[in-house]
Structure formats: C-alpha cells, structure tokens
Motif scaffolding. Structure first.
Motif, PDB file in Angstrom:
ATOM      1  N   HIS A   7     -79.293-101.059  58.381  1.00 41.69           N
ATOM      2  CA  HIS A   7     -77.853-100.838  58.245  1.00 41.69           C
ATOM      3  C   HIS A   7     -77.145-102.115  58.656  1.00 41.69           C
ATOM      4  O   HIS A   7     -77.351-102.601  59.773  1.00 41.69           O
ATOM      5  CB  HIS A   7     -77.405 -99.668  59.129  1.00 41.69           C
ATOM      6  CG  HIS A   7     -75.917 -99.475  59.136  1.00 41.69           C
ATOM      7  ND1 HIS A   7     -75.109 -99.923  60.155  1.00 41.69           N
ATOM      8  CD2 HIS A   7     -75.091 -98.902  58.224  1.00 41.69           C
ATOM      9  CE1 HIS A   7     -73.853 -99.622  59.872  1.00 41.69           C
ATOM     10  NE2 HIS A   7     -73.815 -99.002  58.708  1.00 41.69           N
ATOM     11  N   ARG A  64     -81.011 -97.952  47.810  1.00 43.36           N
ATOM     12  CA  ARG A  64     -80.000 -97.780  48.845  1.00 43.36           C
ATOM     13  C   ARG A  64     -79.630 -96.311  48.978  1.00 43.36           C
ATOM     14  O   ARG A  64     -79.758 -95.541  48.036  1.00 43.36           O
ATOM     15  CB  ARG A  64     -78.731 -98.565  48.502  1.00 43.36           C
ATOM     16  CG  ARG A  64     -78.898-100.059  48.603  1.00 43.36           C
ATOM     17  CD  ARG A  64     -77.574-100.770  48.394  1.00 43.36           C
ATOM     18  NE  ARG A  64     -77.089-100.654  47.021  1.00 43.36           N
ATOM     19  CZ  ARG A  64     -75.923-101.155  46.601  1.00 43.36           C
ATOM     20  NH1 ARG A  64     -75.124-101.772  47.445  1.00 43.36           N
ATOM     21  NH2 ARG A  64     -75.553-101.037  45.340  1.00 43.36           N
ATOM     22  N   PRO A  97     -76.108-112.985  46.124  1.00 46.40           N
ATOM     23  CA  PRO A  97     -75.573-112.135  47.192  1.00 46.40           C
ATOM     24  C   PRO A  97     -74.199-111.571  46.880  1.00 46.40           C
ATOM     25  O   PRO A  97     -73.722-110.692  47.583  1.00 46.40           O
ATOM     26  CB  PRO A  97     -75.492-113.086  48.383  1.00 46.40           C
ATOM     27  CG  PRO A  97     -75.314-114.432  47.768  1.00 46.40           C
ATOM     28  CD  PRO A  97     -76.037-114.408  46.450  1.00 46.40           C
ATOM     29  N   MET A  98     -73.552-112.056  45.838  1.00 47.05           N
ATOM     30  CA  MET A  98     -72.244-111.512  45.481  1.00 47.05           C
ATOM     31  C   MET A  98     -72.033-111.645  43.980  1.00 47.05           C
ATOM     32  O   MET A  98     -72.724-112.407  43.315  1.00 47.05           O
ATOM     33  CB  MET A  98     -71.121-112.202  46.255  1.00 47.05           C
ATOM     34  CG  MET A  98     -71.037-113.686  46.048  1.00 47.05           C
ATOM     35  SD  MET A  98     -69.690-114.320  47.081  1.00 47.05           S
ATOM     36  CE  MET A  98     -69.682-116.005  46.622  1.00 47.05           C
ATOM     37  N   PRO A  99     -71.101-110.851  43.470  1.00 45.20           N
ATOM     38  CA  PRO A  99     -70.851-110.950  42.038  1.00 45.20           C
ATOM     39  C   PRO A  99     -70.184-112.280  41.708  1.00 45.20           C
ATOM     40  O   PRO A  99     -69.461-112.835  42.539  1.00 45.20           O
ATOM     41  CB  PRO A  99     -69.900-109.793  41.758  1.00 45.20           C
ATOM     42  CG  PRO A  99     -69.305-109.431  43.064  1.00 45.20           C
ATOM     43  CD  PRO A  99     -70.260-109.858  44.127  1.00 45.20           C
ATOM     44  N   GLY A 100     -70.421-112.774  40.535  1.00 47.98           N
ATOM     45  CA  GLY A 100     -69.797-114.036  40.172  1.00 47.98           C
ATOM     46  C   GLY A 100     -70.216-114.455  38.778  1.00 47.98           C
ATOM     47  O   GLY A 100     -70.669-113.631  37.987  1.00 47.98           O
ATOM     48  N   SER A 124     -67.541-117.474  42.575  1.00 42.87           N
ATOM     49  CA  SER A 124     -66.938-116.175  42.795  1.00 42.87           C
ATOM     50  C   SER A 124     -65.720-116.386  43.653  1.00 42.87           C
ATOM     51  O   SER A 124     -65.794-117.027  44.699  1.00 42.87           O
ATOM     52  CB  SER A 124     -67.945-115.275  43.508  1.00 42.87           C
ATOM     53  OG  SER A 124     -67.397-114.005  43.720  1.00 42.87           O
ATOM     54  N   MET A 125     -64.577-115.886  43.222  1.00 42.63           N
ATOM     55  CA  MET A 125     -63.345-116.013  43.988  1.00 42.63           C
ATOM     56  C   MET A 125     -63.090-117.471  44.361  1.00 42.63           C
ATOM     57  O   MET A 125     -62.738-117.781  45.485  1.00 42.63           O
ATOM     58  CB  MET A 125     -63.400-115.173  45.261  1.00 42.63           C
ATOM     59  CG  MET A 125     -63.762-113.719  45.073  1.00 42.63           C
ATOM     60  SD  MET A 125     -62.650-112.887  43.950  1.00 42.63           S
ATOM     61  CE  MET A 125     -61.120-113.155  44.811  1.00 42.63           C
ATOM     62  N   LYS A 126     -63.302-118.373  43.413  1.00 47.19           N
ATOM     63  CA  LYS A 126     -63.068-119.791  43.602  1.00 47.19           C
ATOM     64  C   LYS A 126     -64.069-120.452  44.552  1.00 47.19           C
ATOM     65  O   LYS A 126     -63.944-121.628  44.864  1.00 47.19           O
ATOM     66  CB  LYS A 126     -61.632-120.067  44.101  1.00 47.19           C
ATOM     67  CG  LYS A 126     -60.579-119.751  43.071  1.00 47.19           C
ATOM     68  CD  LYS A 126     -59.207-120.105  43.580  1.00 47.19           C
ATOM     69  CE  LYS A 126     -58.627-118.984  44.388  1.00 47.19           C
ATOM     70  NZ  LYS A 126     -57.444-119.383  45.129  1.00 47.19           N
ATOM     71  N   MET A 127     -65.057-119.676  45.049  1.00 49.46           N
ATOM     72  CA  MET A 127     -66.048-120.289  45.922  1.00 49.46           C
ATOM     73  C   MET A 127     -67.327-120.515  45.123  1.00 49.46           C
ATOM     74  O   MET A 127     -67.720-119.665  44.348  1.00 49.46           O
ATOM     75  CB  MET A 127     -66.362-119.373  47.099  1.00 49.46           C
ATOM     76  CG  MET A 127     -65.167-119.117  47.977  1.00 49.46           C
ATOM     77  SD  MET A 127     -65.626-118.227  49.452  1.00 49.46           S
ATOM     78  CE  MET A 127     -66.478-116.849  48.777  1.00 49.46           C
ATOM     79  N   SER A 149     -72.014-113.559  33.775  1.00 51.09           N
ATOM     80  CA  SER A 149     -71.662-113.025  35.078  1.00 51.09           C
ATOM     81  C   SER A 149     -72.866-112.329  35.684  1.00 51.09           C
ATOM     82  O   SER A 149     -73.740-111.824  34.975  1.00 51.09           O
ATOM     83  CB  SER A 149     -70.459-112.099  35.004  1.00 51.09           C
ATOM     84  OG  SER A 149     -70.551-111.278  33.916  1.00 51.09           O
ATOM     85  N   VAL A 150     -72.901-112.366  36.993  1.00 47.76           N
ATOM     86  CA  VAL A 150     -74.014-111.746  37.716  1.00 47.76           C
ATOM     87  C   VAL A 150     -73.444-110.734  38.692  1.00 47.76           C
ATOM     88  O   VAL A 150     -72.330-110.887  39.188  1.00 47.76           O
ATOM     89  CB  VAL A 150     -74.864-112.797  38.481  1.00 47.76           C
ATOM     90  CG1 VAL A 150     -75.523-113.747  37.522  1.00 47.76           C
ATOM     91  CG2 VAL A 150     -74.033-113.551  39.500  1.00 47.76           C
ATOM     92  N   ASP A 151     -74.220-109.690  38.936  1.00 51.94           N
ATOM     93  CA  ASP A 151     -73.809-108.657  39.879  1.00 51.94           C
ATOM     94  C   ASP A 151     -74.353-108.970  41.261  1.00 51.94           C
ATOM     95  O   ASP A 151     -75.274-109.758  41.413  1.00 51.94           O
ATOM     96  CB  ASP A 151     -74.343-107.293  39.439  1.00 51.94           C
ATOM     97  CG  ASP A 151     -73.585-106.777  38.232  1.00 51.94           C
ATOM     98  OD1 ASP A 151     -72.456-107.249  38.012  1.00 51.94           O
ATOM     99  OD2 ASP A 151     -74.131-105.918  37.525  1.00 51.94           O
ATOM    100  N   LYS A 152     -73.749-108.324  42.239  1.00 57.04           N
ATOM    101  CA  LYS A 152     -74.253-108.455  43.603  1.00 57.04           C
ATOM    102  C   LYS A 152     -75.701-107.952  43.642  1.00 57.04           C
ATOM    103  O   LYS A 152     -76.022-106.927  43.042  1.00 57.04           O
ATOM    104  CB  LYS A 152     -73.377-107.606  44.522  1.00 57.04           C
ATOM    105  CG  LYS A 152     -73.817-107.601  45.962  1.00 57.04           C
ATOM    106  CD  LYS A 152     -72.803-106.828  46.795  1.00 57.04           C
ATOM    107  CE  LYS A 152     -73.124-106.893  48.270  1.00 57.04           C
ATOM    108  NZ  LYS A 152     -74.068-105.883  48.706  1.00 57.04           N
TER     109      LYS A 152
END
Lengths: 166, 505
Positions: A7, A64, A97-100, A124-127, A149-152
C-alpha cells in the motif's frame, strides 16, 4: 503463514494467528478478530471485525485491489515474491510511471542497453521523464512509438538477456 | 378555457426551436445538453471517436455520428468533418459545449457559412474576447476595471523598462495564452528581464505567438465571475456570480454560488461591469466574465469566456434557470428569456470537479479502468457524468470524470450535502481527487470562506490525508479476504483441530 500487500509503496503483513473458533489476524503487529468474512466478491461487502460491522466496496484489477472503506479509497497490490528477490519478469520490463506522450526514443530494438540507461522519454504535464532500463540487456521490443500516448504503469519496452553463443 | 375538439392532436406549445442539434463534444456535457434538448422536443446528435463508441454520451442523444481521426482528441477538433456530419444528418444547429471548439472563431465562422446556427456568439466576438490584449482593451474602453498593464512590442528590454513602472509583484502572461502556460510572477525588478525572455519564448512555443504583457499581480486574489446572458442586440442581464477560487494549476476544482462574504456593494459593481461589457459587445449567448478581487476590494477584469462554463450548474441551482435552454432560445432568435427583475437567487450551491488525478502526487493525471461506480443521488444533488463501468480512463482526454453539484438553503447546508454526496460517491479502478475534495470541504478555512486562488498550495500540508492506521488495517483485512489464495487458506483447508471440535481440547 503471512500474506503481504503493498500500500502506497509500503509492504504490510497479514498473519493468520488462529482460524478457530474465530479468525484472528495480526496486521502490522495488531491483532483483530474477524467474525464474518463477507462475500469476497467485487462490489458492496461487509465484515465483522472486533465486534463492529465494517462495510466497504471492493473492485479488482489484474494486479490491484481497490477498497473504499470509511470514506477513503485504498489501493493494494499483492507483493510479488519474484520481483522482490530481484529476478523475474519485472526486471525485463520498462514501465511508464505516469500517463504521457512519447517525445523521444533513444534506443532501437536489438541495441544493447545498460542498467539505468534511458530507453525513451515521455512528456506529461509539461514535464519530461526518462524511462530507463532496469538492468543490462538487449532491447527486445518497443510497444510505443514517437508521439504515442502511454498509460500509467504501461509496459513500454521489454528487455532480454543476450543468448550465449555456444 | 375553450374545450379542445376531440380529434385535435396534442401539440407541444410551440414548434421546436431547431430541427436537430448536433453537440460537438464528448462526455458529461453532451449528456447535460441533450437533457435540455429533449425537454425542448429537439432531436440531438452526438459525435464520437471510436474510443468513445461505448460512452453514455451516445445513448443520451437520439443519433450519433462517428468522426474518424488519428488521435481521439483530433476527432473532436475536426471542424470540416463535424460540419459535414451536421449537414449530412440534417442538423440545423451546433452546440459546441465547453473546451474543444467552443471558443474557436474559425469553427463558429465555418458553422455559419454552412448555413447552420452556432449556439454561441458571433465569430467576431469570440475572436475579440479570445485575445487577452484586445479583450482587456475593449473592457477598459467600456469602463470595466482592468489591472494596470503594459504590452510587448517586440523589444523586450523596452518592455521590461515599462513593466517596472507598474510596480511589484507583477505577472507576465502570453497574449494568446490560457491555462497558465507562459505565465510568470515577478517580484523584483532584477528578475524582470529574464522572466520576460522566458515568458516570450514559452508563448512562442505553446501558441506560436511570442507577444506578452505584464500586469499588476494581486496577491492571494479571489476569482469571482459573473454569468451573463446577451441577446445579440445590445441587451444583457446577469445571473449573479460564482466564486471559483479553489484551483490547482490555474484550473478550478471547487466552485460555488453565490460568492460568500462578498460585500453587496462590490457584488453590485462587479455585476454591473459585466452587464455593461456584454451590452457593449452586443454579446449573443450565455457568457462568463471573470474577475480577480483583491483583499483591498479592488477587482479587475481577467477574461471573458464566450461559451457555456463547466461550472454553470451552480448558477442554475440558485436561480432555477436552465442556462442551456437560454442559450438555445437566444440562438434561435427568441431574445432573452427573462428580464433582470425575474432573476432571483435562492440558497447556495457548490460544485466539485471529480478528476482522475492524484492529489498526493501534485495532482498528476491518473489512468485506469472504472471497475465500480456508485452515483450519489438525492434531493438537491446533481451528478453530471457520462461514466460507464468498464470504461478505460486514459490520458487522451481531460482528467475530469464528473461534476458533483449540491444545493442548500445556505452555504453550510450546501456543503453538508456535498460532504454526504461525496461519501456516497464511489469510483474504484482509477485514483481520483474525491477524498481530497472532501478534506477541502472539511477544512476550517474553507468553511469560514477564507478563499483565494493560492488556497490549495498554501494549505497543502493541512489538506494531506492524515494517517489512519486502524482504517488501513481494516482495509488490509478486506483486501486480503478479497484475494482468492488467502481466502482459500482461511476457509477451505481443513483444520484437524477444528474437525474434532473445540470441546476436545
């Protein structure tokens, strides 16, 4: 026996202290008496723990489990023994590790990569984030191309250990 | 009343305002607009990209047309295909919703050129208000307060010299911008030149237009906006204001109406300025004029949104007015459906935007699959959504999943009702901000209506989920008992002592 759940990046052990006459579990060192086991199914479920009714909602993904209990959503993953031992499939996978969106591919299929070496960059989000190889190997496959695009948690590339010539 | 002849058909009181309306959008706002179209006996048409083929927004409409596009988002931005689809299916009007093409002047122009009604303002008004510089010049010319500012003319050194005369702190923005891109706060003169250079290059990169401007920066401002309706012939009314100060990354997450603790005199001047601006631009449609309000009571024009706003339901709940209906009536040339004295605000309403994002990770978008959904319902509760169990939540679209809106006799009652509704809401399978929104509502500063746009950042620590080890242990038990292997060990493996019975020990 002990059962481990992850967790928020931390492993928690659920030990079975007794099964009869009442199920007693020890979690993070604290014992709880579980009198009613619920259905174990997805959706609304309820347990009786320490003589209190505990209602919650459950949903499962491939790897999960989501539990919404007392107004809070918890996300759990079953601890993967192989991954923890440092072997197994997890080290063959490069995950996002994150969508982008893929903004650069730095390795081609068939090229060798060293542990920590960047395989691709996503934005992702400009990063911008570099996704790197978890170990030395050969880049076996890339599942995403430039601009995709890739998913988390998506596996974007796989590695393999070079076969040894006889 | 004269008795109706027996063979006389039962007719709707008026002929429908349009033959058929195509809704050029996706998700919850399509469902929302289709609801009003149905009440007006107007057939509705959804558009969709293949990834949305199962979306409830299709079911909400009478017909649906697939728009092909390489990327899903491109389909909803494809002006030519959307206009062709509208004509082919016999629609005589297009509602753009919000986002996507709703503030695209070329789209409005193309729709009109195709002989269709655009449920929105004229293309020229969209263009006027879409450019920050022309919008603020227009506002200033018509007596709407604007923050002191200077604009770049290509010479950044000269720009920096003139900007310094405004005083500090000041804000540098892209002329063509939006969404926080290209924005820089400058607190001292020595930072100015470098900040201007960066803002200009960002503006060039994001918007293809390097023009920037600097304006007075109001510390800890409130974001308050006026909802207006204009008939296109110079008449306009307001539907009161909304408070939208709770934001993250310059985007609203909680909105309410009316704005709490707003001195009546400031409210009156603000609404008056908004109506003046709408009249001066001969505005046609529902629109929103955004202001920032400083602690000293000064307020300044921020921008005008020439479309239906995401947060329009809070205004609908306090006024009882269907804003989408008003948009359609105005677009059909019926004029304003109300006079100002008919518009009365009752109670308070609040909206929470439920987003697929992780507040513990700087609100980064999250993806997943919607495995379980429990929708809140009840008196004074609206849950605006187009969600479906099994739906993939991807990074292709905006992370907003749904809007939860509640109404109450006063602000406290509306918030209480929202807390209960958030408790009822369950979305499992993708991380959302729902629990976080619940913590904002419970926050003492929020309850006391100490609101400003830095609220989320300033109260980061206070708004973190407090650790609750007991709740976590209970959830761990629930998760373990949901695992087939663990459950087998507990239930099906015979226990020799148990079969003998406890009394034998």
């Amino acid at each position: 026996m002990a059962f481990r759940l992850i967790h928020d990046g931390h492993a928690h052990e659920i030990e079975v202290v007794r099964r009869r006459p009442r199920l007693v579990l020890r979690i993070d060192g604290v014992e709880h008496i579980v009198a009613s086991l619920g259905s174990g199914a997805d959706g609304d479920d309820a347990l009786e723990i320490d003589k209190h009714a505990v209602a919650f909602v459950r949903a499962r993904d491939r790897d999960r489990q989501f539990i919404r209990l007392h107004g809070h959503v918890h996300e759990f993953a079953v601890a993967d023994e192989l991954a923890e031992e440092g072997g197994g499939e997890a080290l063959d996978e490069v995950r996002s590790p994150m969508p982008g969106r893929v903004v650069a591919l730095t390795k081609a299929v068939g090229e060798s990569v060293a542990r920590g070496e960047t395989v691709m960059m996503i934005e992702s989000m400009k990063m911008q984030l570099s996704l790197s190889a978890p170990r030395d190997g050969i880049l076996a496959s890339l599942s995403r191309g430039l601009g995709d695009s890739v998913d988390k948690d998506e596996i974007v590339a796989r590695l393999e250990i070079p076969s040894v010539r006889a | 009343m004269p008795e109706r002849a027996r063979d006389e058909p039962v007719l709707a009181p008026h002929a429908p305002l349009f033959r058929k309306v195509l809704i050029a959008n996706r998700g919850e706002i399509v469902v929302r607009i289709a609801r009003t179209l149905r009440e007006l006996f107007i057939p509705s048409v959804a558009i969709y990209h293949a990834v949305d083929a199962q979306s409830p927004h299709l079911v909400a409409c009478d017909e649906a047309v697939e728009i092909e596009g390489e990327a899903p988002v491109a389909a909803y931005l494809d002006i030519e295909r959307i206009v062709s689809a509208a004509r082919a299916i016999g629609a005589d009007a297009i509602h753009p919703g919000y986002g996507f093409l709703s503030e695209n002047a070329s789209f409005a122009r193309r729709v009109a050129a195709a002989g269709l009604a655009f449920i929105g303002p004229d293309a020229d008004t969209i263009a006027l208000m879409g450019d920050k510089i022309s919008a603020r010049e227009f506002a200033a010319k018509h007596g709407v307060p604007v923050a002191p500012s200077v604009r770049s003319n290509g010479d950044l050194a000269d720009f920096a010299r003139r900007a310094a005369t405004i005083g500090f702190p000041l804000l540098i923005k892209a002329a063509a911008g939006g969404g926080g891109k290209g924005m820089k706060i400058v607190r001292a003169e020595r930072e100015l030149a470098e900040a201007a250079r960066i803002a200009s290059s960002e503006a060039e990169r994001y918007f293809g237009d390097g023009r920037i401007y600097a304006e007075l920066y109001v510390d800890r401002p409130r974001h308050i906006e006026a909802q207006i309706l204009g008939d296109g012939a110079g008449e306009a009314i307001h539907l009161f204001e909304r408070e939208c100060s709770i934001q993250r990354r310059f985007q609203k997450i909680i909105e309410e109406a009316p704005a709490p603790n707003l001195p009546p005199e400031i409210r009156a001047r603000m609404l008056d300025a908004a109506v003046r601006l709408a009249r001066a631009s001969r505005y046609k449609n529902a629109g929103t004029i955004e202001f920032i309000l400083g602690a000293d009571g000064r307020f300044f024009f921020l921008e005008m949104n020439t479309r239906l706003q995401v947060e329009h339901p809070v205004t609908e709940m306090i006024t009882g007015i269907d804003i989408v209906r008003a948009q359609i009536e105005i677009a059909a040339g019926q004029g304003l459906p109300f006079a100002q004295p008919d518009v009365v605000a009752r109670g308070a309403a609040i909206e929470c935007r439920i987003c697929a994002e992780n507040p513990d990770r700087d609100f980064l978008p999250e993806t997943g699959v919607l495995h379980y959904l429990r929708k809140p319902e009840g008196e004074g509760v609206r849950f605006e959504n187009a969600l479906r169990v099994g739906q993939a939540i991807t990074s292709e679209f905006d992370p907003m999943l749904a809007k939860l809106v509640t109404h109450g006799a006063d602000r406290d009652k509306a918030i209480d009702r929202m807390q209960a509704a958030l408790d009822d809401l369950a979305i499992l399978g993708v991380t959302t901000n729902a629990d976080y929104l619940g913590r904002v509502l419970a926050d003492a500063s929020f309850r006391a209506a100490v609101l400003h746009t830095d609220f989320v950042v300033e109260r980061t620590d206070a708004l973190r989920a407090p650790p609750d080890p007991r709740r976590l242990r209970l959830a761990l038990i629930a998760a373990a008992l949901g695992d087939a292997n663990f459950r087998d060990v507990i239930t099906s493996v015979p226990d020799p002592h148990a079969t003998m019975g406890p009394w034998r020990n």
